[in-house]
Design a protein around this motif. Structure first.
Motif, PDB file in Angstrom:
ATOM      1  N   ALA A 179      12.493  29.371  49.874  1.00 20.53           N
ATOM      2  CA  ALA A 179      13.995  29.963  49.154  1.00 20.53           C
ATOM      3  C   ALA A 179      14.360  30.426  50.662  1.00 20.53           C
ATOM      4  O   ALA A 179      15.695  30.131  51.176  1.00 20.53           O
ATOM      5  CB  ALA A 179      13.894  31.117  48.616  1.00 20.53           C
ATOM      6  N   TYR A 180      13.751  30.431  51.413  1.00 22.00           N
ATOM      7  CA  TYR A 180      14.500  31.245  53.022  1.00 22.00           C
ATOM      8  C   TYR A 180      13.924  30.029  54.204  1.00 22.00           C
ATOM      9  O   TYR A 180      15.485  29.953  54.392  1.00 22.00           O
ATOM     10  CB  TYR A 180      12.608  32.174  53.503  1.00 22.00           C
ATOM     11  N   PHE A 181      13.166  29.032  54.038  1.00 24.63           N
ATOM     12  CA  PHE A 181      13.576  27.965  55.189  1.00 24.63           C
ATOM     13  C   PHE A 181      14.361  27.191  54.964  1.00 24.63           C
ATOM     14  O   PHE A 181      14.680  25.998  55.663  1.00 24.63           O
ATOM     15  CB  PHE A 181      11.882  27.398  55.287  1.00 24.63           C
ATOM     16  N   VAL A 182      14.171  26.784  53.303  1.00 22.38           N
ATOM     17  CA  VAL A 182      15.000  25.636  52.903  1.00 22.38           C
ATOM     18  C   VAL A 182      16.425  26.486  51.976  1.00 22.38           C
ATOM     19  O   VAL A 182      17.847  25.962  52.586  1.00 22.38           O
ATOM     20  CB  VAL A 182      14.349  25.288  51.674  1.00 22.38           C
ATOM     21  N   VAL A 183      16.562  27.177  51.512  1.00 22.40           N
ATOM     22  CA  VAL A 183      17.925  27.501  50.787  1.00 22.40           C
ATOM     23  C   VAL A 183      18.206  28.585  51.109  1.00 22.40           C
ATOM     24  O   VAL A 183      19.777  27.866  51.191  1.00 22.40           O
ATOM     25  CB  VAL A 183      17.444  28.106  49.182  1.00 22.40           C
ATOM     26  N   ALA A 190      13.535  35.133  42.358  1.00 20.01           N
ATOM     27  CA  ALA A 190      13.448  34.094  41.803  1.00 20.01           C
ATOM     28  C   ALA A 190      13.179  32.904  41.792  1.00 20.01           C
ATOM     29  O   ALA A 190      12.732  32.024  40.788  1.00 20.01           O
ATOM     30  CB  ALA A 190      15.284  33.608  41.457  1.00 20.01           C
ATOM     31  N   PHE A 191      12.962  32.224  42.919  1.00 19.69           N
ATOM     32  CA  PHE A 191      12.248  30.727  43.429  1.00 19.69           C
ATOM     33  C   PHE A 191      11.268  31.321  43.644  1.00 19.69           C
ATOM     34  O   PHE A 191      10.099  30.138  42.717  1.00 19.69           O
ATOM     35  CB  PHE A 191      12.484  30.907  44.693  1.00 19.69           C
ATOM     36  N   GLY A 192       9.793  32.761  43.210  1.00 20.65           N
ATOM     37  CA  GLY A 192       8.879  32.773  43.681  1.00 20.65           C
ATOM     38  C   GLY A 192       8.728  32.523  41.690  1.00 20.65           C
ATOM     39  O   GLY A 192       7.272  31.392  41.622  1.00 20.65           O
ATOM     40  N   VAL A 193       9.839  32.871  41.108  1.00 24.25           N
ATOM     41  CA  VAL A 193       9.024  32.839  39.456  1.00 24.25           C
ATOM     42  C   VAL A 193       8.767  31.442  39.479  1.00 24.25           C
ATOM     43  O   VAL A 193       8.002  30.905  38.598  1.00 24.25           O
ATOM     44  CB  VAL A 193       9.577  33.794  38.169  1.00 24.25           C
ATOM     45  N   ALA A 194       9.860  30.794  39.882  1.00 22.91           N
ATOM     46  CA  ALA A 194      10.800  29.092  39.419  1.00 22.91           C
ATOM     47  C   ALA A 194       8.924  28.278  39.984  1.00 22.91           C
ATOM     48  O   ALA A 194       8.922  28.233  38.871  1.00 22.91           O
ATOM     49  CB  ALA A 194      11.371  28.793  40.363  1.00 22.91           C
ATOM     50  N   PHE A 211      17.514  21.056  36.387  1.00 24.98           N
ATOM     51  CA  PHE A 211      18.874  20.903  37.154  1.00 24.98           C
ATOM     52  C   PHE A 211      19.639  21.719  36.722  1.00 24.98           C
ATOM     53  O   PHE A 211      20.116  22.765  37.711  1.00 24.98           O
ATOM     54  CB  PHE A 211      19.466  19.135  37.093  1.00 24.98           C
ATOM     55  N   VAL A 212      19.915  22.482  35.866  1.00 23.08           N
ATOM     56  CA  VAL A 212      20.554  23.451  35.235  1.00 23.08           C
ATOM     57  C   VAL A 212      20.196  25.105  35.989  1.00 23.08           C
ATOM     58  O   VAL A 212      20.946  25.583  36.520  1.00 23.08           O
ATOM     59  CB  VAL A 212      21.021  23.654  33.289  1.00 23.08           C
ATOM     60  N   VAL A 213      18.573  24.727  35.630  1.00 24.85           N
ATOM     61  CA  VAL A 213      17.761  26.557  36.817  1.00 24.85           C
ATOM     62  C   VAL A 213      18.393  26.340  37.946  1.00 24.85           C
ATOM     63  O   VAL A 213      19.380  27.299  38.766  1.00 24.85           O
ATOM     64  CB  VAL A 213      16.306  26.426  37.002  1.00 24.85           C
ATOM     65  N   GLY A 214      18.648  24.443  39.231  1.00 29.73           N
ATOM     66  CA  GLY A 214      18.844  24.737  40.797  1.00 29.73           C
ATOM     67  C   GLY A 214      20.432  25.234  40.239  1.00 29.73           C
ATOM     68  O   GLY A 214      20.964  25.162  41.600  1.00 29.73           O
ATOM     69  N   MET A 215      21.006  24.635  39.506  1.00 32.15           N
ATOM     70  CA  MET A 215      22.790  24.909  39.662  1.00 32.15           C
ATOM     71  C   MET A 215      22.755  26.884  39.125  1.00 32.15           C
ATOM     72  O   MET A 215      23.665  27.159  40.191  1.00 32.15           O
ATOM     73  CB  MET A 215      23.748  23.894  38.592  1.00 32.15           C
ATOM     74  N   ALA A 270      15.982  21.533  42.125  1.00 31.51           N
ATOM     75  CA  ALA A 270      15.124  21.256  40.932  1.00 31.51           C
ATOM     76  C   ALA A 270      13.903  19.762  40.815  1.00 31.51           C
ATOM     77  O   ALA A 270      12.871  19.623  40.112  1.00 31.51           O
ATOM     78  CB  ALA A 270      16.919  20.239  40.844  1.00 31.51           C
ATOM     79  N   VAL A 271      14.416  19.138  42.920  1.00 37.79           N
ATOM     80  CA  VAL A 271      13.438  18.341  42.768  1.00 37.79           C
ATOM     81  C   VAL A 271      12.024  18.989  42.189  1.00 37.79           C
ATOM     82  O   VAL A 271      10.924  18.533  41.869  1.00 37.79           O
ATOM     83  CB  VAL A 271      13.340  17.721  43.480  1.00 37.79           C
ATOM     84  N   PRO A 272      11.306  19.954  43.556  1.00 37.98           N
ATOM     85  CA  PRO A 272      10.463  20.897  43.583  1.00 37.98           C
ATOM     86  C   PRO A 272      10.108  21.413  41.441  1.00 37.98           C
ATOM     87  O   PRO A 272       8.639  21.303  41.594  1.00 37.98           O
ATOM     88  CB  PRO A 272      10.592  21.761  44.383  1.00 37.98           C
ATOM     89  N   MET A 273      11.280  21.761  41.135  1.00 36.12           N
ATOM     90  CA  MET A 273      10.604  22.299  39.884  1.00 36.12           C
ATOM     91  C   MET A 273      10.079  21.513  38.907  1.00 36.12           C
ATOM     92  O   MET A 273       8.780  21.420  38.535  1.00 36.12           O
ATOM     93  CB  MET A 273      11.570  22.691  39.213  1.00 36.12           C
ATOM     94  N   TYR A 274      10.828  19.894  39.594  1.00 38.75           N
ATOM     95  CA  TYR A 274      10.703  19.064  37.705  1.00 38.75           C
ATOM     96  C   TYR A 274       8.883  18.304  38.904  1.00 38.75           C
ATOM     97  O   TYR A 274       7.897  17.864  37.534  1.00 38.75           O
ATOM     98  CB  TYR A 274      11.375  17.917  38.274  1.00 38.75           C
ATOM     99  N   LEU A 275       8.601  18.535  40.169  1.00 40.51           N
ATOM    100  CA  LEU A 275       7.791  18.067  40.482  1.00 40.51           C
ATOM    101  C   LEU A 275       6.452  18.690  40.572  1.00 40.51           C
ATOM    102  O   LEU A 275       5.244  18.405  40.063  1.00 40.51           O
ATOM    103  CB  LEU A 275       6.834  17.762  42.333  1.00 40.51           C
TER     104      LEU A 275
END
Length: 258
Positions: free
Chosen positions: A125-129, A164-168, A201-205, A219-224
């Motif tokens: 989240a910090y470095f990318v999002v 949110a990202f830590g839990v995801a 992708f819904v969560v990413g949105m 979405a891509v990291p979550m699916y991986l």
């Protein structure tokens, strides 16, 4: 008889108090070590937004005491996050005597991996999002609007994203637990891959700015991570056994029973 019945409860409460006290001490020690650098920590957290703000713009404090209390609040949160390994160890030490041998072999890797994945999610989240999100939000400000974000509101916003990202990123751990408990199986999850992809992708949105690039980055990291969880869950399917198995002869449990 009543006195004997209360002894286990009292011993559990004493043990619980001990574990909670250890957690509080760990958080306090880290906080005392970091509180001197509270302002520096806040500058580090606010750097992704400040880099994207227009030239001459700055963050503001709308409350008189917020320049002091907001960095302190952030330092407390950071102390809790950094002490997560100690807190999880105390949880493990409290519940371990009640677990069977095969359950302990499952819980330890899950505790370690969940902590690691939570930190990875926050770093992502910090470095990318954050750079992408704040860059998008600052560029879409209407003409004549000066961006001057309140430091308290900013802290609340970024901490919610961190959580949110830590839990995801805990998706693999959740999948392993669900398969181990028999709620689902790797075969069933493989059949639901299209739905999982759409859900990612819904969560990413929901968690990122409304542009397809940011949504894809989450979405891509979550699916991986989902695929990693499905792969790892194969090693835990069928591991859960009924209580009347040979694990009842676990020496630790036998000693406690005697």
């Amino acid at each position: 008889m009543a006195v004997d019945d209360t002894q286990p409860l009292i011993s559990h409460l004493i043990e619980l108090r001990k574990r909670l006290l250890n957690c509080m001490i760990a958080v306090l020690v880290i906080f005392l070590a970091l509180v001197y650098f509270a302002n520096d920590i806040y500058q580090l957290i606010s750097a992704p937004l400040i880099k994207q703000m227009p030239h001459g713009a700055s963050m503001i404090a709308t409350d008189v005491a917020s320049p002091f209390f907001t960095p302190i609040k952030l330092t407390i949160m950071v102390s809790v996050i950094l002490s997560a390994p100690v807190i999880l160890y105390q949880v493990w030490a409290f519940i371990a005597p009640a677990l069977y041998r095969h359950e302990r072999r499952l819980v330890v890797p899950l505790l370690v991996s969940s902590t690691f994945l939570f930190y990875i999610g926050m770093a992502f989240a910090y470095f990318v999002v954050f750079p992408l999100a704040f860059g998008f939000l600052t560029r879409t400000a209407p003409a004549g609007v000066v961006i001057s974000t309140d430091i308290t509101n900013y802290l609340d916003f970024v901490m919610s994203l961190f959580m949110a990202f830590g839990v995801a990123f805990e998706v693999p751990v959740a999948i392993v637990l669900l398969c181990w408990m028999g709620v689902t199986t790797p075969a069933d999850l493989k059949k639901k891959r299209p739905y999982i992809l759409v859900g990612a992708f819904v969560v990413g949105m929901l968690l990122t700015p409304p542009d397809i690039f940011s949504q894809t980055l989450l979405a891509v990291p979550m699916y991986l991570l989902f695929e990693i969880g499905v792969f790892c869950s194969r090693f835990y399917v069928g591991k859960r056994r009924p209580r009347d198995t040979s694990d009842d002869e676990d020496p630790d449990n036998a000693d406690s029973a005697s």
